[in-house]
Design an enzyme around this catalytic site. Sequence first.
Site, short mmCIF file in Angstrom:
data_model
loop_
_atom_site.label_atom_id
_atom_site.label_comp_id
_atom_site.label_asym_id
_atom_site.label_seq_id
_atom_site.Cartn_x
_atom_site.Cartn_y
_atom_site.Cartn_z
N SER A 147 0.88 -1.17 0.00
CA SER A 147 0.00 0.00 0.00
C SER A 147 0.91 1.20 0.00
O SER A 147 2.04 1.13 0.49
CB SER A 147 -0.88 0.03 1.25
OG SER A 147 -1.54 1.28 1.39
N TYR A 175 -3.12 -0.42 10.43
CA TYR A 175 -2.92 -0.63 9.00
C TYR A 175 -1.58 -0.02 8.55
O TYR A 175 -0.77 -0.69 7.89
CB TYR A 175 -4.07 -0.01 8.22
CG TYR A 175 -4.00 -0.20 6.72
CD1 TYR A 175 -4.28 -1.44 6.15
CD2 TYR A 175 -3.66 0.85 5.88
CE1 TYR A 175 -4.22 -1.63 4.77
CE2 TYR A 175 -3.61 0.68 4.50
CZ TYR A 175 -3.88 -0.57 3.96
OH TYR A 175 -3.82 -0.74 2.60
#
Length: 258
Positions: A131, A144
């Site tokens: 990501s 996250y």
Amino acid sequence: MEAVRDQAVVVTGAGGGIGAALARRFAAEGARVVVNDLDAAKAARTAQEIGAVAVPGDASAIVPAAREALGGAVDIFCANAGVGTGGGPEAPDEDWALAWDVNVMAHVRAARELLPGWLARGSGRFVSTVSAAGLLTMVDAAPYSVTKHGAYAFAEWLSLTYRHRGIDVHAICPQGVRTDMLAATGAAGDLVLTPTAVEPSDVADALFAAMHEGRFLVLPHPEVAGYYTARAAEPDRWLGGMNHLQRKLEQAEGRDAR
């Protein structure tokens, strides 16, 4: 891409989103694909669509069953399964543990299973769906962001350690991608990710371009390279900009943004 024709490929988290797009692209290029997802019905649906084999279950333990389904070997492993846990230090330990287990340790366990065979034959390809949060960060999502940093660091370590022994590694670092995970990010996603979101197929295209060019870093949003450079060169300025986004988010949600 001739290089992947007849290759044995595993894609975790391929019941939808980026994983399904990767599985479709590999199958279209002539690879033999195993579709993995925790949701057996989703895995079966993707596999049926592309003529692949569904091997549902926990991505952390999928390599032996996938290897068997592919006739004894795995050539390319796409560690794509992930969880988008939000919150900060107040998030429950269970949320932090889940993010660490899925976003980092599933990659470690897969590599542990794959590397002995790959090193013995002198070839293998490990693809980590990380990501942009792994290069930068994401507001309102500490578990996250932290674990995606870990996933990126592990992919980087694999590459620097084994590239001279025939192991290719790629880290996919998109910003917003139009998936169920993006839809679940709420106001933070609407503010930071949705305006420039791309399709899952765009991520697959970016990976194949990186594979063709022999590049480690896969950036479906090319502008992330500039953000990454700015973060390293002027960290306080970059953190100030991110804090500005944080305050905008708090204002949008009606929180006290003092």
